[in-house]
Design a protein around this motif. Sequence first.
Motif, PDB file in Angstrom:
ATOM      1  N   GLN A 176      -3.817  -3.057  -3.726  1.00 22.48           N
ATOM      2  CA  GLN A 176      -2.929  -2.516  -5.007  1.00 22.48           C
ATOM      3  C   GLN A 176      -1.617  -2.674  -4.548  1.00 22.48           C
ATOM      4  N   PHE A 177      -1.088  -2.206  -3.397  1.00 23.73           N
ATOM      5  CA  PHE A 177       0.311  -1.983  -2.941  1.00 23.73           C
ATOM      6  C   PHE A 177       0.867  -3.066  -1.925  1.00 23.73           C
ATOM      7  N   GLY A 178       0.042  -3.999  -1.495  1.00 26.23           N
ATOM      8  CA  GLY A 178       0.080  -4.875  -0.562  1.00 26.23           C
ATOM      9  C   GLY A 178       1.623  -6.041  -0.905  1.00 26.23           C
ATOM     10  N   PRO A 179       1.847  -7.029   0.024  1.00 28.10           N
ATOM     11  CA  PRO A 179       2.882  -7.800  -0.308  1.00 28.10           C
ATOM     12  C   PRO A 179       2.640  -8.914  -1.602  1.00 28.10           C
ATOM     13  N   ALA A 180       1.225  -8.960  -1.796  1.00 27.69           N
ATOM     14  CA  ALA A 180       0.778  -9.784  -2.932  1.00 27.69           C
ATOM     15  C   ALA A 180       0.368  -9.162  -4.053  1.00 27.69           C
TER      16      ALA A 180
END
Length: 87
Positions: A39-43
């Motif tokens: 949900q909040f990662g780099p991608a």
Amino acid sequence: MMESGEEFYVTNPRRAPRYGRFMLVGAALGAIVGLLIIQFGPAAGSFAIGDVAAAMLLLTVPVGLFFGALIALLIDRRSLKKPGPVD
């Protein structure tokens, strides 16, 4: 009262952690971490959540299982008492 043939032994029961519960909590935390990375990662937003969720959970759940088992093992080792001097 006490007859001459009776013997009493004093024992200290060992309190071992339940490995399955530690591993279950570790797997649940691994799944939560995996979902947060999706949900909040780099991608985040680049891919559909459904496309990446299975792959990420296949990585993070076993890592959570491992760390849950490792923590239970460390607690179990710490609970063992070292034998004292024998008199």
